[in-house]
Design an enzyme around this catalytic site. Structure first.
Site, PDB file in Angstrom:
ATOM      1  N   LEU A   1       0.880  -1.157   0.000  1.00 42.03           N
ATOM      2  CA  LEU A   1       0.000   0.000   0.000  1.00 42.03           C
ATOM      3  C   LEU A   1       0.923   1.213   0.000  1.00 42.03           C
ATOM      4  CD1 LEU A   1      -3.039   0.598   0.045  1.00 42.03           C
ATOM      5  CD2 LEU A   1      -2.918   0.743   2.536  1.00 42.03           C
ATOM      6  N   ASP A   2       0.762   2.080  -0.992  1.00 42.53           N
ATOM      7  CA  ASP A   2       1.681   3.207  -1.143  1.00 42.53           C
ATOM      8  C   ASP A   2       1.724   4.076   0.109  1.00 42.53           C
ATOM      9  OD1 ASP A   2       2.298   2.501  -3.773  1.00 42.53           O
ATOM     10  OD2 ASP A   2       0.538   3.560  -4.540  1.00 42.53           O
ATOM     11  N   ARG A   3       2.821   4.758   0.262  1.00 48.32           N
ATOM     12  CA  ARG A   3       2.996   5.618   1.435  1.00 48.32           C
ATOM     13  C   ARG A   3       1.889   6.663   1.539  1.00 48.32           C
ATOM     14  NH1 ARG A   3       7.604  10.185   2.357  1.00 48.32           N
ATOM     15  NH2 ARG A   3       7.317  10.495   4.605  1.00 48.32           N
TER      16      ARG A   3
ATOM     17  N   SER B   1      -1.133   6.350   0.493  1.00 44.74           N
ATOM     18  CA  SER B   1      -2.447   5.707   0.548  1.00 44.74           C
ATOM     19  C   SER B   1      -2.722   5.242   1.972  1.00 44.74           C
ATOM     20  CB  SER B   1      -2.511   4.515  -0.414  1.00 44.74           C
ATOM     21  OG  SER B   1      -2.325   4.949  -1.744  1.00 44.74           O
TER      22      SER B   1
END
Length: 242
Positions: A102-104, A106
């Protein structure tokens, strides 16, 4: 294009010996090409048979599933040389690793486990494990834009698989820190997006492709697991082994 291995008609020559020589030149390469193709096919079949006989990675004796509601600006890893916030700042459970990323920038559901088989099941597109995202986008997507997302859009790394996308009401969620920068003159829309792929920043690239940049992205559900009432920045152990 090379014609080796293909038989083509030849003009008659003055002697039979020339005909015989000409035929031999064409027949031999065709046989060599055929043998090479057969060898390649046999080697591939042997590799597949060996791979199918390899034992699957055994399940952990005490599998653990941890659900974590990841805050904004937290890295999806346990260490960072730059001193940024990581999973270590929130999750004390040992020997678990994220099943997917999960992207930073997000937020939302992250599933961690020590079960290698479960990790593979959740991250491989062939397993068709759907992830549900709540996505705040800039503007109001038209039916045409929504249909494009549903059917698949062409990104730099290829076409996306069909997705499930519909407009939703503003969810009752935690405030983001820092807040989303919205432009007063431009409305925003919340979408529920379900995909079974996990390409890098895929949802953001999809909405940008149809002209509606993502302002905020929250993962709500992975397969059968969802956030429910899990507060932002908190975790819970969902399941231990059987």
């Amino acid at each position: 294009m090379s014609k080796i291995g293909k038989f083509s008609p030849f003009k008659k020559t003055a002697t039979n010996s020339v005909n015989a020589s000409t035929k031999s030149v064409n027949v031999v390469p065709r046989s060599a090409a055929s043998n090479a193709a057969n060898n390649a096919a046999n080697n591939a079949a042997n590799r597949n048979r060996i791979k199918s006989r390899l034992p699957q990675k055994p399940r952990t004796e005490n599998p653990v599933i941890v659900l974590f509601n990841k805050p904004f600006n937290v890295l999806c890893q346990f260490t960072d040389e730059a001193g940024r916030q990581t999973l270590k700042d929130f999750i004390p459970v040992p020997d678990v690793y994220a099943a997917g990323r999960l992207d930073r920038d997000s937020e939302g559901l992250l599933l961690l486990t020590n079960d290698g088989q479960l990790q593979a099941k959740l991250t491989q597109p062939t397993q068709k494990t759907f992830k549900t995202y709540w996505v705040q986008v800039e503007g109001q997507p038209s039916d045409e834009a929504l249909n494009a997302l549903c059917q698949g859009v062409k990104l730099k790394d290829g076409m996306t698989l069909p997705a499930k996308v519909h407009v939703m009401g503003s969810p009752d969620i935690w405030p983001r820190n820092p807040p989303v920068r919205e432009r007063k003159a431009i409305p925003t829309t919340w979408l529920e997006v379900q995909i079974c792929e996990g390409r890098n920043r895929q949802v953001r690239r999809m909405t940008a492709h149809v002209g509606h940049p993502t302002l905020r992205l929250i993962r709500y559900k992975i397969g059968q697991w969802c956030l429910d009432d899990l507060p932002n920045g908190e975790y819970k152990v969902m399941s231990t082994a059987k």
